[in-house]
Design a protein around this motif. Structure first.
Motif, PDB file in Angstrom:
ATOM      1  N   ALA A  68       0.793  -1.226   0.000  1.00 55.25           N
ATOM      2  CA  ALA A  68       0.000   0.000   0.000  1.00 55.25           C
ATOM      3  C   ALA A  68       0.824   1.274   0.000  1.00 55.25           C
ATOM      4  CB  ALA A  68      -0.919   0.000   1.212  1.00 55.25           C
ATOM      5  N   PRO A  71       0.350   3.826  -3.405  1.00 53.88           N
ATOM      6  CA  PRO A  71      -1.014   4.364  -3.513  1.00 53.88           C
ATOM      7  C   PRO A  71      -1.437   5.150  -2.274  1.00 53.88           C
ATOM      8  CG  PRO A  71      -1.008   1.998  -3.955  1.00 53.88           C
ATOM      9  CD  PRO A  71       0.363   2.381  -3.560  1.00 53.88           C
ATOM     10  N   ALA A  72      -1.009   4.704  -1.110  1.00 51.07           N
ATOM     11  CA  ALA A  72      -1.390   5.406   0.119  1.00 51.07           C
ATOM     12  C   ALA A  72      -0.752   6.786   0.177  1.00 51.07           C
ATOM     13  CB  ALA A  72      -0.987   4.589   1.340  1.00 51.07           C
ATOM     14  N   ILE A  75      -2.647   9.129  -2.120  1.00 54.37           N
ATOM     15  CA  ILE A  75      -3.911   9.523  -1.492  1.00 54.37           C
ATOM     16  C   ILE A  75      -3.659  10.494  -0.345  1.00 54.37           C
ATOM     17  CG2 ILE A  75      -5.903   8.672  -0.172  1.00 54.37           C
ATOM     18  CD1 ILE A  75      -6.140   7.910  -3.046  1.00 54.37           C
ATOM     19  N   ILE A  97      -7.744   0.957  -1.360  1.00 53.86           N
ATOM     20  CA  ILE A  97      -6.347   0.543  -1.554  1.00 53.86           C
ATOM     21  C   ILE A  97      -6.185  -0.931  -1.224  1.00 53.86           C
ATOM     22  CG2 ILE A  97      -4.012   0.824  -0.652  1.00 53.86           C
ATOM     23  CD1 ILE A  97      -4.631   3.822  -0.387  1.00 53.86           C
ATOM     24  N   GLY A 131      -7.771  -2.782   5.777  1.00 48.42           N
ATOM     25  CA  GLY A 131      -7.476  -1.483   5.186  1.00 48.42           C
ATOM     26  C   GLY A 131      -8.237  -0.365   5.868  1.00 48.42           C
TER      27      GLY A 131
END
Length: 165
Positions: A68, A71-72, A75, A97, A131
């Motif tokens: 993750a 992508p985390a 974001i 995610i 998540g």
């Protein structure tokens, strides 16, 4: 406090919040996927169970962090600059995610024909729940203050007014 120092403190807080969120997701996964069951608490010695639990949670947390990370952080950057501070946004992003990170290995496992003890739909639900738990811990520690380090519109207007006079 200078802007650079404020940014460095915020980046440290983001890294700490991400680490804590991954640990929470790993702990949730250890119990939801039944890697650790309540019967184990009476069967093993305290030291053996503690070491197993710590190593298992850290191992699963590192897998979550690896899957993750990019992508985390994308974001998180979007939420920081948009000053998103609500829990629901973080929870939905964490679930999304986790779903994206789960779908590729799950599709490979289904196509290879391997047998697992947990059904694929249940595995996806466990990953999404982990998540959401990890994102909630991140929000609790760091996300509630998203964008506080950015200058406000009022401060920008007062700086412009001061330079014009």
């Amino acid at each position: 406090m200078s802007d650079i120092l404020r940014l460095l403190v915020r980046m440290f807080a983001i890294a700490f919040g991400f680490f804590a969120g991954c640990l929470a997701a790993g702990l949730a996964y250890a119990f939801l996927a039944r890697l650790v069951v309540p019967e184990d608490f009476g069967r093993f010695s305290e030291l053996e169970l503690t070491v197993t639990l710590v190593v298992g949670v850290l191992g699963v947390a590192s897998l979550f962090a690896r899957a993750a990370l990019l992508p985390a952080f994308v974001i998180i950057a979007i939420f920081e600059f948009c000053r998103r501070r609500d829990w629901l946004s973080y929870a939905l992003a964490g679930g999304g995610i986790a779903l994206a990170a789960t779908s590729v290995p799950l599709a490979m496992r289904i196509n290879s024909g391997s047998t697992t003890t947990i059904e694929p739909a249940q595995m996806v639900a466990i990953h999404i729940a982990c998540g959401i738990i990890g994102a909630s811990i991140y929000w609790l520690l760091t996300g509630r203050n998203a964008g506080h380090w950015l200058p406000t519109e009022r401060a920008k207007r007062s700086d412009i007014a001061d330079t014009e006079t």
